[in-house]
Design a protein around this motif. Structure first.
Motif, PDB file in Angstrom:
ATOM      1  N   VAL A  81      17.340  35.327   7.058  1.00  0.00           N
ATOM      2  CA  VAL A  81      18.682  34.943   6.617  1.00  0.00           C
ATOM      3  C   VAL A  81      19.642  36.094   6.897  1.00  0.00           C
ATOM      4  CG1 VAL A  81      20.124  34.285   4.656  1.00  0.00           C
ATOM      5  CG2 VAL A  81      17.785  33.408   4.844  1.00  0.00           C
ATOM      6  N   GLU A  83      23.023  37.927   6.065  1.00  0.00           N
ATOM      7  CA  GLU A  83      24.022  38.046   5.006  1.00  0.00           C
ATOM      8  C   GLU A  83      25.350  38.496   5.617  1.00  0.00           C
ATOM      9  OE1 GLU A  83      22.347  39.709   1.100  1.00  0.00           O
ATOM     10  OE2 GLU A  83      21.098  40.642   2.651  1.00  0.00           O
ATOM     11  N   THR A  93      24.819  34.766   1.374  1.00  0.00           N
ATOM     12  CA  THR A  93      23.879  34.183   2.333  1.00  0.00           C
ATOM     13  C   THR A  93      24.367  32.827   2.833  1.00  0.00           C
ATOM     14  OG1 THR A  93      22.609  33.201   0.514  1.00  0.00           O
ATOM     15  CG2 THR A  93      21.903  35.376   1.314  1.00  0.00           C
ATOM     16  N   SER A 208      16.425  34.188  12.652  1.00  0.00           N
ATOM     17  CA  SER A 208      17.303  33.348  11.840  1.00  0.00           C
ATOM     18  C   SER A 208      17.541  32.041  12.592  1.00  0.00           C
ATOM     19  CB  SER A 208      18.635  34.066  11.588  1.00  0.00           C
ATOM     20  OG  SER A 208      19.340  34.236  12.810  1.00  0.00           O
TER      21      SER A 208
END
Length: 273
Positions: A81, A83, A93, A208
């Motif tokens: 993930v 940020e 997030t 990701s």
């Protein structure tokens, strides 16, 4: 007298011709002898300057280190993930952020890593996509199915192995020159920008959401999206749709997620912001 003079001239010319021939033959023989003789080795200098280690190393061919990402196995599912933070405020997030132009935008990934690669994903904007027949085609406006949007991913090499980046600091991300004809309408000052990261850890690659997660409707809404707008006005929100592909007959899912819009949907989508 005239006859003797002519004879003398002829003799002189003949002697000159013979002399020239003799010189030519002598030079030819000399060249042949030099050609048969092996070249002599150059004399070595009695004193030679000692070569330093640095000079010797510079003469050695450069050894390219193998890219650890090329040999590692990659996880198929997106598990990392990204940020994001605006103006050094709280990190989020959320898969999409919509900052004003000029705000400081930071992206980061957490946790240990043996290598980090950041990427930007570019939708191909030079092409006009259509989910329905165009007005001048047969059966105008008739639905024909989702037109496949083309995407291109390039590494942001200046951020290699950095866990925190500011991609809009200084100069905004500029598409590579080899994609210039496919990204004719790309805007670097405002609009929508997609990012992805890949992390190398313990011999495996984790990523990701990214270009791998697109389907017939387009890029997944889980891909990190930064929508930069010129102002908080209606026109300002319209600028956040720069770099979004034009899709005739786009559906709500595409327009609200900045995947693709047509001329009518972009007006309604911007108004809804």
């Amino acid at each position: 007298m005239k006859k003797s003079a002519h004879v003398k001239i002829v003799l002189v010319i003949t002697l000159l011709a013979l002399a020239c021939t003799a010189v030519f033959l002598a030079e030819r023989q000399q060249k042949d002898r030099w050609a048969d003789k092996p070249p002599s080795a150059p004399r070595e200098k009695k004193e030679q300057k000692a070569e330093s280690k640095e000079e010797a190393a510079a003469k050695q061919p450069a050894v390219m280190e193998p890219d650890p990402f090329s040999a590692a196995e990659e996880n198929r599912a997106a598990s990392v993930v990204i940020e994001s933070s605006i103006d050094n405020l709280a990190w989020t997030t959320a898969p999409a952020v919509t900052p004003l132009k000029g705000r400081k935008i930071s992206l980061r990934v957490s946790g240990p890593a043996d290598g980090i690669r950041w990427y930007q994903i570019y939708p191909e904007t030079a092409k006009i996509y259509s989910n329905a027949n165009l007005p001048w085609e047969q059966n105008p406006y008739q639905w024909k199915g989702f037109d496949r949007i083309q995407y291109h991913r390039t590494e942001l090499t200046q951020f290699r192995n950095q866990s925190l980046i500011q991609p809009f600091e200084g100069n905004n991300p500029i598409p590579p020159k080899q994609l210039a004809d496919k990204l004719k309408y790309h805007n670097t000052a405002a609009g929508t920008f997609f990012f992805q990261v890949r992390i190398l850890k313990n011999g495996r690659i984790y990523r990701s959401a990214g270009i791998e997660d697109s389907d017939n409707r387009g890029l997944s809404p889980k891909v990190l999206r930064v929508c930069v707008r010129e102002s908080d006005t209606y026109m300002g929100y319209l600028t956040s749709f720069f770099n979004v592909p034009g899709v005739f007959g786009s559906v709500t899912y595409q327009s609200v997620n900045y995947i693709g819009v047509d001329c009518a949907d972009v007006l309604m989508a911007a108004y809804g912001k």
